[in-house]
Design a protein around this motif. Structure first.
Motif, PDB file in Angstrom:
ATOM      1  N   ARG A  24      33.253  -0.162  12.675  1.00  0.00           N
ATOM      2  CA  ARG A  24      34.204   0.878  13.082  1.00  0.00           C
ATOM      3  C   ARG A  24      35.624   0.323  13.138  1.00  0.00           C
ATOM      4  O   ARG A  24      36.574   0.946  12.654  1.00  0.00           O
ATOM      5  N   GLU A  25      35.772  -0.870  13.705  1.00  0.00           N
ATOM      6  CA  GLU A  25      37.085  -1.505  13.782  1.00  0.00           C
ATOM      7  C   GLU A  25      37.619  -1.812  12.389  1.00  0.00           C
ATOM      8  O   GLU A  25      38.820  -1.631  12.115  1.00  0.00           O
ATOM      9  N   MET A  26      36.755  -2.259  11.483  1.00  0.00           N
ATOM     10  CA  MET A  26      37.169  -2.559  10.120  1.00  0.00           C
ATOM     11  C   MET A  26      37.653  -1.303   9.402  1.00  0.00           C
ATOM     12  O   MET A  26      38.585  -1.352   8.593  1.00  0.00           O
ATOM     13  N   ILE A  27      37.045  -0.161   9.716  1.00  0.00           N
ATOM     14  CA  ILE A  27      37.475   1.102   9.120  1.00  0.00           C
ATOM     15  C   ILE A  27      38.830   1.518   9.678  1.00  0.00           C
ATOM     16  O   ILE A  27      39.748   1.887   8.940  1.00  0.00           O
ATOM     17  N   LEU A  28      38.972   1.432  10.996  1.00  0.00           N
ATOM     18  CA  LEU A  28      40.183   1.927  11.638  1.00  0.00           C
ATOM     19  C   LEU A  28      41.398   1.032  11.410  1.00  0.00           C
ATOM     20  O   LEU A  28      42.529   1.518  11.413  1.00  0.00           O
ATOM     21  N   ASP A  29      41.175  -0.288  11.210  1.00  0.00           N
ATOM     22  CA  ASP A  29      42.342  -1.142  10.958  1.00  0.00           C
ATOM     23  C   ASP A  29      42.639  -1.291   9.468  1.00  0.00           C
ATOM     24  O   ASP A  29      43.550  -2.000   9.066  1.00  0.00           O
ATOM     25  N   GLY A  30      41.824  -0.604   8.623  1.00  0.00           N
ATOM     26  CA  GLY A  30      42.097  -0.597   7.200  1.00  0.00           C
ATOM     27  C   GLY A  30      41.430  -1.711   6.424  1.00  0.00           C
ATOM     28  O   GLY A  30      41.589  -1.796   5.198  1.00  0.00           O
ATOM     29  N   GLY A  75      29.896   5.089   1.980  1.00  0.00           N
ATOM     30  CA  GLY A  75      31.265   4.630   1.783  1.00  0.00           C
ATOM     31  C   GLY A  75      32.144   5.181   2.878  1.00  0.00           C
ATOM     32  O   GLY A  75      31.755   6.110   3.598  1.00  0.00           O
ATOM     33  N   VAL A  76      33.328   4.594   3.017  1.00  0.00           N
ATOM     34  CA  VAL A  76      34.269   5.061   4.037  1.00  0.00           C
ATOM     35  C   VAL A  76      34.729   6.464   3.683  1.00  0.00           C
ATOM     36  O   VAL A  76      35.162   6.726   2.558  1.00  0.00           O
ATOM     37  N   ALA A  77      34.595   7.376   4.634  1.00  0.00           N
ATOM     38  CA  ALA A  77      34.893   8.784   4.390  1.00  0.00           C
ATOM     39  C   ALA A  77      36.369   9.008   4.077  1.00  0.00           C
ATOM     40  O   ALA A  77      37.235   8.240   4.506  1.00  0.00           O
ATOM     41  N   ALA A  78      36.622  10.062   3.319  1.00  0.00           N
ATOM     42  CA  ALA A  78      38.001  10.438   2.977  1.00  0.00           C
ATOM     43  C   ALA A  78      38.245  11.875   3.438  1.00  0.00           C
ATOM     44  O   ALA A  78      38.160  12.809   2.640  1.00  0.00           O
ATOM     45  N   PRO A  79      38.528  12.072   4.728  1.00  0.00           N
ATOM     46  CA  PRO A  79      38.764  13.435   5.228  1.00  0.00           C
ATOM     47  C   PRO A  79      39.977  14.049   4.540  1.00  0.00           C
ATOM     48  O   PRO A  79      40.911  13.344   4.148  1.00  0.00           O
ATOM     49  N   GLU A 128      58.226  -1.752  11.728  1.00  0.00           N
ATOM     50  CA  GLU A 128      57.557  -0.989  10.675  1.00  0.00           C
ATOM     51  C   GLU A 128      56.218  -1.622  10.300  1.00  0.00           C
ATOM     52  O   GLU A 128      55.823  -1.651   9.130  1.00  0.00           O
ATOM     53  N   ASP A 129      55.538  -2.142  11.315  1.00  0.00           N
ATOM     54  CA  ASP A 129      54.207  -2.730  11.153  1.00  0.00           C
ATOM     55  C   ASP A 129      53.190  -1.630  11.444  1.00  0.00           C
ATOM     56  O   ASP A 129      52.740  -1.454  12.576  1.00  0.00           O
ATOM     57  N   GLN A 130      52.817  -0.892  10.403  1.00  0.00           N
ATOM     58  CA  GLN A 130      51.988   0.290  10.604  1.00  0.00           C
ATOM     59  C   GLN A 130      50.581  -0.045  11.089  1.00  0.00           C
ATOM     60  O   GLN A 130      50.000   0.687  11.889  1.00  0.00           O
ATOM     61  N   VAL A 164      41.018  11.579  13.446  1.00  0.00           N
ATOM     62  CA  VAL A 164      42.454  11.732  13.217  1.00  0.00           C
ATOM     63  C   VAL A 164      43.017  10.499  12.517  1.00  0.00           C
ATOM     64  O   VAL A 164      43.780  10.612  11.549  1.00  0.00           O
ATOM     65  N   VAL A 165      42.646   9.309  12.995  1.00  0.00           N
ATOM     66  CA  VAL A 165      43.154   8.077  12.393  1.00  0.00           C
ATOM     67  C   VAL A 165      42.718   7.969  10.933  1.00  0.00           C
ATOM     68  O   VAL A 165      43.520   7.675  10.049  1.00  0.00           O
ATOM     69  N   LEU A 166      41.447   8.211  10.685  1.00  0.00           N
ATOM     70  CA  LEU A 166      40.926   8.096   9.323  1.00  0.00           C
ATOM     71  C   LEU A 166      41.548   9.134   8.401  1.00  0.00           C
ATOM     72  O   LEU A 166      41.925   8.830   7.260  1.00  0.00           O
ATOM     73  N   ALA A 167      41.678  10.358   8.874  1.00  0.00           N
ATOM     74  CA  ALA A 167      42.290  11.406   8.049  1.00  0.00           C
ATOM     75  C   ALA A 167      43.751  11.097   7.763  1.00  0.00           C
ATOM     76  O   ALA A 167      44.255  11.367   6.674  1.00  0.00           O
TER      77      ALA A 167
END
Length: 233
Positions: A24-30, A75-79, A128-130, A164-167
């Protein structure tokens, strides 16, 4: 069931939880980008654990729509854009309720922690460190919801926030988020005063403003000819 069986079940659950939170963390931090395939074998090897807990973790993430089923597995979802707007519409009143419940009994240590998270968010936005800004933004909101003391609310909000973060990754993440820093500060002020009404209003206003900023960003991108035509359903 014997004590040995119980211990084995607990150990499996702990490994599944560990795998779940790490993926989950790997998904949310990109680290795992939108659309990336997820391999049970590869992740089990990376985590140094058997495939079973990783497979269970992936099933959990599929149920939460952070992952989606693909021809090769997952795979990682693409909302899409409507997914994001739907999640934001649900998140606003829930965030308001969490802030309202947290305000009356918030302690000085919790305020210090929130101020430190807010400072990281502010610094990341200035630099600007997104990636860091996204993590600090989510941490700020999750810290408040955990202070609400309502487990049902926490569980529901956690799912909505990650959507929200993933979308946002796959639709729009505006680099002009300075207003969000000020909005977080207003939520903090209300919590500092232990004013539930003001905290609720500030949190809901923040999410409504975020929705408006996302809509404005989409319009800006479309005006420039870079709109994502594949996101409408």
């Amino acid at each position: 069931m014997s004590s040995a069986d119980g211990a084995e079940i607990d150990a499996t659950k702990n490994l599944t939880d560990a795998a779940y939170y790490r993926i989950r963390e790997m998904i949310l931090d990109g680290s795992l980008a939108v659309g990336t395939s997820v391999s049970v074998v590869a992740l089990a090897g990376e985590f140094g654990m058997s495939r079973s807990p990783v497979r269970s973790a992936i099933e959990r993430l599929l149920s939460e729509r952070l992952l989606s089923r693909t021809a090769s597995g997952a795979g990682v979802a693409a909302p899409d854009r409507l997914d994001l707007l739907d999640a934001l519409a649900v998140r606003a009143p829930l965030e308001g309720l969490a802030a309202r419940l947290a305000a009356p009994h918030i302690e000085e240590r919790a305020l210090e922690d929130l101020e430190a998270i807010h400072a990281r968010f502010d610094h990341a936005m200035r630099q600007e460190d997104q990636a860091t800004a996204r993590r600090a933004d989510l941490e700020f909101h999750q810290y408040i919801q955990n202070l609400s003391g309502n487990e049902c609310l926490v569980d529901t909000l956690e799912r909505v926030q990650t959507q929200v973060v993933l979308a946002a990754y796959s639709t729009a993440w505006t680099s002009s988020k300075r207003p969000a820093v000020l909005e977080h500060a207003r939520i903090l002020d209300a919590l500092r005063e232990q004013d539930g009404d003001a905290a609720q209003a500030a949190a809901e206003r923040h999410l409504h403003n975020l929705t408006n900023r996302v809509l404005d960003e989409w319009k800006r991108l479309e005006t420039r000819g870079h709109g994502n035509r594949g996101t409408n359903r």
